[in-house]
Design a protein around this motif. Structure first.
Motif, PDB file in Angstrom:
ATOM      1  N   LYS A 489       0.817  -1.209   0.000  1.00 12.05           N
ATOM      2  CA  LYS A 489       0.000   0.000   0.000  1.00 12.05           C
ATOM      3  C   LYS A 489       0.853   1.262   0.000  1.00 12.05           C
ATOM      4  O   LYS A 489       0.462   2.283  -0.537  1.00 12.05           O
ATOM      5  CB  LYS A 489      -0.936  -0.008   1.214  1.00 12.05           C
ATOM      6  N   LYS A 490       2.030   1.166   0.635  1.00 20.23           N
ATOM      7  CA  LYS A 490       2.903   2.327   0.727  1.00 20.23           C
ATOM      8  C   LYS A 490       4.352   1.859   0.684  1.00 20.23           C
ATOM      9  O   LYS A 490       4.719   0.908   1.374  1.00 20.23           O
ATOM     10  CB  LYS A 490       2.642   3.084   2.035  1.00 20.23           C
ATOM     11  N   PRO A 491       5.195   2.509  -0.126  1.00 23.09           N
ATOM     12  CA  PRO A 491       6.610   2.094  -0.176  1.00 23.09           C
ATOM     13  C   PRO A 491       7.311   2.400   1.138  1.00 23.09           C
ATOM     14  O   PRO A 491       6.978   3.368   1.832  1.00 23.09           O
ATOM     15  CB  PRO A 491       7.171   2.921  -1.330  1.00 23.09           C
ATOM     16  N   VAL A 492       8.308   1.579   1.475  1.00 20.84           N
ATOM     17  CA  VAL A 492       9.078   1.828   2.697  1.00 20.84           C
ATOM     18  C   VAL A 492      10.103   2.932   2.475  1.00 20.84           C
ATOM     19  O   VAL A 492      10.549   3.561   3.435  1.00 20.84           O
ATOM     20  CB  VAL A 492       9.764   0.534   3.170  1.00 20.84           C
ATOM     21  N   GLU A 493      10.485   3.158   1.235  1.00 22.97           N
ATOM     22  CA  GLU A 493      11.394   4.250   0.891  1.00 22.97           C
ATOM     23  C   GLU A 493      10.998   4.804  -0.465  1.00 22.97           C
ATOM     24  O   GLU A 493      10.500   4.068  -1.327  1.00 22.97           O
ATOM     25  CB  GLU A 493      12.857   3.785   0.827  1.00 22.97           C
ATOM     26  N   THR A 494      11.237   6.096  -0.670  1.00 25.55           N
ATOM     27  CA  THR A 494      11.003   6.728  -1.966  1.00 25.55           C
ATOM     28  C   THR A 494      12.149   7.686  -2.254  1.00 25.55           C
ATOM     29  O   THR A 494      12.474   8.542  -1.434  1.00 25.55           O
ATOM     30  CB  THR A 494       9.673   7.488  -2.002  1.00 25.55           C
ATOM     31  N   MET A 495      12.787   7.507  -3.420  1.00 24.82           N
ATOM     32  CA  MET A 495      13.811   8.434  -3.880  1.00 24.82           C
ATOM     33  C   MET A 495      13.292   9.101  -5.152  1.00 24.82           C
ATOM     34  O   MET A 495      12.493   8.496  -5.883  1.00 24.82           O
ATOM     35  CB  MET A 495      15.125   7.711  -4.173  1.00 24.82           C
ATOM     36  N   THR A 496      13.742  10.306  -5.413  1.00 27.78           N
ATOM     37  CA  THR A 496      13.247  11.031  -6.580  1.00 27.78           C
ATOM     38  C   THR A 496      14.404  11.560  -7.412  1.00 27.78           C
ATOM     39  O   THR A 496      15.487  11.833  -6.900  1.00 27.78           O
ATOM     40  CB  THR A 496      12.351  12.217  -6.161  1.00 27.78           C
ATOM     41  N   MET A 497      14.149  11.694  -8.710  1.00 30.06           N
ATOM     42  CA  MET A 497      15.081  12.305  -9.640  1.00 30.06           C
ATOM     43  C   MET A 497      14.338  13.390 -10.405  1.00 30.06           C
ATOM     44  O   MET A 497      13.100  13.489 -10.329  1.00 30.06           O
ATOM     45  CB  MET A 497      15.690  11.251 -10.572  1.00 30.06           C
ATOM     46  N   ASP A 498      15.086  14.199 -11.152  1.00 29.70           N
ATOM     47  CA  ASP A 498      14.488  15.384 -11.761  1.00 29.70           C
ATOM     48  C   ASP A 498      13.842  15.120 -13.105  1.00 29.70           C
ATOM     49  O   ASP A 498      13.361  16.046 -13.752  1.00 29.70           O
ATOM     50  CB  ASP A 498      15.537  16.489 -11.897  1.00 29.70           C
ATOM     51  N   ALA A 499      13.824  13.871 -13.542  1.00 26.96           N
ATOM     52  CA  ALA A 499      13.211  13.525 -14.826  1.00 26.96           C
ATOM     53  C   ALA A 499      12.783  12.064 -14.764  1.00 26.96           C
ATOM     54  O   ALA A 499      12.946  11.397 -13.738  1.00 26.96           O
ATOM     55  CB  ALA A 499      14.195  13.772 -15.980  1.00 26.96           C
ATOM     56  N   ALA A 500      12.227  11.574 -15.863  1.00 24.99           N
ATOM     57  CA  ALA A 500      11.800  10.172 -15.912  1.00 24.99           C
ATOM     58  C   ALA A 500      12.977   9.247 -15.626  1.00 24.99           C
ATOM     59  O   ALA A 500      14.052   9.405 -16.201  1.00 24.99           O
ATOM     60  CB  ALA A 500      11.200   9.860 -17.275  1.00 24.99           C
ATOM     61  N   VAL A 501      12.774   8.290 -14.730  1.00 31.53           N
ATOM     62  CA  VAL A 501      13.802   7.300 -14.428  1.00 31.53           C
ATOM     63  C   VAL A 501      13.695   6.194 -15.474  1.00 31.53           C
ATOM     64  O   VAL A 501      12.646   5.575 -15.628  1.00 31.53           O
ATOM     65  CB  VAL A 501      13.631   6.725 -13.011  1.00 31.53           C
ATOM     66  N   LEU A 502      14.779   5.952 -16.192  1.00 33.85           N
ATOM     67  CA  LEU A 502      14.734   5.069 -17.351  1.00 33.85           C
ATOM     68  C   LEU A 502      15.212   3.653 -17.052  1.00 33.85           C
ATOM     69  O   LEU A 502      14.880   2.725 -17.777  1.00 33.85           O
ATOM     70  CB  LEU A 502      15.565   5.669 -18.486  1.00 33.85           C
ATOM     71  N   ALA A 503      16.019   3.474 -16.015  1.00 37.44           N
ATOM     72  CA  ALA A 503      16.512   2.147 -15.657  1.00 37.44           C
ATOM     73  C   ALA A 503      17.053   2.191 -14.252  1.00 37.44           C
ATOM     74  O   ALA A 503      17.440   3.252 -13.751  1.00 37.44           O
ATOM     75  CB  ALA A 503      17.594   1.677 -16.635  1.00 37.44           C
ATOM     76  N   LEU A 504      17.070   1.035 -13.587  1.00 41.40           N
ATOM     77  CA  LEU A 504      17.682   0.924 -12.270  1.00 41.40           C
ATOM     78  C   LEU A 504      18.358  -0.428 -12.153  1.00 41.40           C
ATOM     79  O   LEU A 504      18.047  -1.362 -12.900  1.00 41.40           O
ATOM     80  CB  LEU A 504      16.674   1.163 -11.148  1.00 41.40           C
ATOM     81  N   ALA A 505      19.307  -0.528 -11.206  1.00 42.81           N
ATOM     82  CA  ALA A 505      20.072  -1.765 -11.049  1.00 42.81           C
ATOM     83  C   ALA A 505      20.621  -1.857  -9.637  1.00 42.81           C
ATOM     84  O   ALA A 505      21.111  -0.859  -9.091  1.00 42.81           O
ATOM     85  CB  ALA A 505      21.214  -1.836 -12.063  1.00 42.81           C
ATOM     86  N   PHE A 506      20.544  -3.064  -9.044  1.00 42.30           N
ATOM     87  CA  PHE A 506      21.145  -3.344  -7.748  1.00 42.30           C
ATOM     88  C   PHE A 506      22.551  -3.884  -7.938  1.00 42.30           C
ATOM     89  O   PHE A 506      22.844  -4.570  -8.925  1.00 42.30           O
ATOM     90  CB  PHE A 506      20.331  -4.405  -6.995  1.00 42.30           C
ATOM     91  N   THR A 507      23.431  -3.580  -6.961  1.00 43.68           N
ATOM     92  CA  THR A 507      24.706  -4.292  -6.901  1.00 43.68           C
ATOM     93  C   THR A 507      24.415  -5.749  -6.556  1.00 43.68           C
ATOM     94  O   THR A 507      23.381  -6.061  -5.959  1.00 43.68           O
ATOM     95  CB  THR A 507      25.629  -3.682  -5.836  1.00 43.68           C
ATOM     96  N   PRO A 508      25.297  -6.692  -6.930  1.00 40.06           N
ATOM     97  CA  PRO A 508      25.023  -8.108  -6.677  1.00 40.06           C
ATOM     98  C   PRO A 508      24.783  -8.445  -5.214  1.00 40.06           C
ATOM     99  O   PRO A 508      24.076  -9.404  -4.913  1.00 40.06           O
ATOM    100  CB  PRO A 508      26.286  -8.801  -7.205  1.00 40.06           C
ATOM    101  N   ASP A 509      25.349  -7.664  -4.295  1.00 43.89           N
ATOM    102  CA  ASP A 509      25.124  -7.925  -2.875  1.00 43.89           C
ATOM    103  C   ASP A 509      23.913  -7.183  -2.334  1.00 43.89           C
ATOM    104  O   ASP A 509      23.572  -7.310  -1.153  1.00 43.89           O
ATOM    105  CB  ASP A 509      26.362  -7.568  -2.053  1.00 43.89           C
ATOM    106  N   GLY A 510      23.230  -6.403  -3.191  1.00 42.25           N
ATOM    107  CA  GLY A 510      22.031  -5.692  -2.773  1.00 42.25           C
ATOM    108  C   GLY A 510      22.285  -4.482  -1.902  1.00 42.25           C
ATOM    109  O   GLY A 510      21.333  -3.885  -1.385  1.00 42.25           O
TER     110      GLY A 510
END
Length: 593
Positions: A489-510
């Motif tokens: 229902k609600k995210p535990v964290e929210t980060m924002t950027m100044d434009a459309a976010v086009l991709a994201l990636a975690f490091t292998p250890d998270g």
């Protein structure tokens, strides 16, 4: 004489920082929106502002106000001053009334006589040695925030010859609560590292002016941090060997590109490489190509030698390639030509080179697929979501149909084997969460279309985790972190950027997550994602110019963002441009050229 001045940006920044540090993040987002500053951390003065600056400034202001009051009282020569009144009402006295000069002199005399008598009675070995407090070296654990902590009652009598300011300070700035995992979590702000100086640029285009490959896929070897595979249009299929150290610039200012090996046959001129996929052990790379209407899949070793080739894939191109958990089964989806030809789901088995196919139908345009078990997989096409099984006899059957919403259909999938949940993203900004029975158990929402979603990796492969986190990005400029152990229902964290976010990636250890817009990349620590830990900005570096046709820049089709197996380098690519960005966790003083 120069002095600092306050303006609206500086005041808003201090308030915005305070809201972030106090975990009032929704309020901070609203302030940022009204303020109309896309990235407050990019303001020129932001790197110079210390932690908890607003509290410190206000506290010092109160002290200055008290000093003004006492100075005015002294000038008036008042004998009996009225009770002190500050900004917040009457101020309680901080210490008892000062003793008279005679009382102070008598007290000093008695103290001196007592110390002399005690010194005569003690042996030299027992006498207290005066010091400056550094006999054992500088305490590396001390942080600037320690200056704001209250000193113990015995601080002034600790034997130091030169008491520090914290030993005689009367009023101190209160220290915020330490970081916890609850909703009242405090934050620790660090300087944002600029990573542009630690970047290697790879040249994808050949010397021919007519060769402008479009990068569609980019994947690091999951076990070897030096091997990077790239694929795309215009016969782009390469296996790079990227050294760990950034090459030094040549005399002309250009940096030599790392060595690579082409993974296409000589007769495949102008072929389109539509999909690639590494095995989980990093020993083999599957490459799907389409050349003149003929589709095939080559499997190459990590050194660039061909292992096996599969031909006759039906109507190309291959939409996606997915290795199973055992690295022995390879799922390939081929699309329809919209002229009556069917789409197919094909599973290739190695090393015996067997295959099984399933006719998805002429109206089924597959978009994505994931394995959900050793022999089970799920396919979506924007209008439906179906589960399939590969039997021991090599026959594929449809086993389940998911109940999707009528408003929109799934376009991309992400499966987590630890919690056995399937996330299906839709163009309307909703992510549907399904369990193993194909029942919807949650819905995560964005205001814009979902552009990427990844489950946080678990290095120890343990299912007993208090949190299972899913990160999702959107065209609305947000990155949301969801916990599947609670609800969506609600995210535990929210980060924002100044434009459309086009991709994201975690490091292998998270431990870290990176996200990109069409202009810059930000990296956050999952331990405390209040502020980004590092930033990389696209500029005018050699090799990072958009290819142009007739003087006009090409549209940016697809943005690739992926970490190497060590989590120390990030590959980012778009069109004919590819950058390998070095990131060392914990280092925030990278020099920018």
């Amino acid at each position: 004489m120069t002095k600092e001045e306050l303006n609206s940006d500086r005041i808003n920044y201090l308030v915005w920082r305070y809201l972030q540090e106090s975990n009032y993040r929704e309020t901070a987002v609203k302030l940022q929106s009204e303020w109309d500053v896309s990235d407050p951390q990019s303001l020129d003065f932001a790197p110079h502002v210390n932690n908890h600056a607003l509290v410190a400034v206000l506290q010092r202001g109160l002290l200055y106000h008290e000093a003004e009051r006492l100075s005015a009282q002294s000038r008036r020569g008042a004998v009996a001053a009225p009770p002190a009144t500050g900004f917040f009402g009457p101020v309680a006295p901080l210490s008892p009334p000062l003793a008279s000069s005679d009382e102070i002199a008598n007290a000093r005399k008695r103290s001196t006589e007592e110390r002399s008598q005690q010194a005569r009675q003690e042996s030299p070995a027992k006498r207290t040695k005066l010091s400056n407090g550094y006999e054992n070296g500088i305490d590396s654990t001390t942080t600037p925030m320690d200056l704001d902590e209250a000193a113990p009652p015995t601080a002034i009598s600790n034997g130091h010859a030169y008491p520090s300011p914290r030993e005689v300070e009367v009023e101190r700035v209160p220290t915020p609560a330490p970081v916890t995992s609850g909703p009242e979590k405090g934050t620790q702000i660090e300087k944002v590292a600029e990573l542009s100086a630690e970047t290697t640029y790879l040249t994808l285009a050949q010397t021919s002016s007519t060769n402008h490959p479009i990068l569609l896929h980019c994947e690091w070897n999951p076990r070897d941090p030096k091997r990077l595979a790239t694929a795309g249009m215009d016969t782009l299929a390469r296996l790079w060997t990227v050294p760990s150290r950034t090459p030094s610039p040549q005399i002309d200012g250009h940096v030599p590109s790392p060595a690579f090996r082409d993974l296409v046959d000589e007769d495949e001129h102008r072929a389109a490489i539509s999909a690639i996929s590494w095995t989980s052990d990093g020993e083999a790379l599957a490459v799907a190509s389409d050349c003149d209407g003929t589709g095939k899949i080559n499997i190459w070793s990590k050194d660039g030698s061909r292992i096996v080739q599969f031909n006759s894939l039906g109507y190309p191109p291959v939409i996606c390639l997915r290795w199973g958990a055992s690295d022995r089964t390879l799922l390939a989806l081929t699309s329809t030509d919209n002229k009556g030809a069917s789409s197919w789901a094909t599973v290739f088995t190695t090393p015996n080179q067997e295959s099984a196919t399933f006719d998805l139908g002429p109206n089924f345009q597959p978009l994505d697929a994931v394995w959900t078990g050793p022999s089970d997989f799920v396919v979506c096409n924007g209008e439906s979501l179906s589960g399939f099984n590969l039997s021991d006899e090599g026959i594929i059957t449809r086993t389940k149909t998911y109940d999707i919403r009528k408003e929109a259909g799934p376009t991309s999938l992400a499966y987590d084997p630890h919690c056995n949940l399937l996330a299906a993203a839709n163009d309307d900004g909703v992510i549907d969460i399904f369990d193993s029975t194909a029942t919807r158990v949650g819905m995560a929402t964005h205001k814009g279309a979902v552009t990427s979603m990844k489950w946080q990796p678990i290095p120890n492969s343990s299912d007993d985790q208090p949190e299972r986190l899913l990160a999702s990005s959107s065209e609305d400029g947000s990155i949301n972190i969801w916990n599947s152990r609670s609800d969506f229902k609600k995210p535990v964290e929210t980060m924002t950027m100044d434009a459309a976010v086009l991709a994201l990636a975690f490091t292998p250890d998270g431990a870290f997550v990176a996200a990109t817009t069409n202009s810059h990349i930000l990296i956050w620590s999952m331990a405390d994602p209040s502020f980004p830990r590092a930033r990389w900005v696209r500029g005018q570096e050699p090799g990072w110019q958009s290819p142009k046709t007739n003087g006009a820049a090409l549209e940016e089709y697809h943005h690739c963002l992926v970490w190497d197996s060590d989590g120390k380098r990030l590959a980012y690519g778009v069109n004919s441009m590819l950058a390998v960005i070095k990131f060392i966790p914990g280092v925030t003083d990278v020099t920018v050229n």
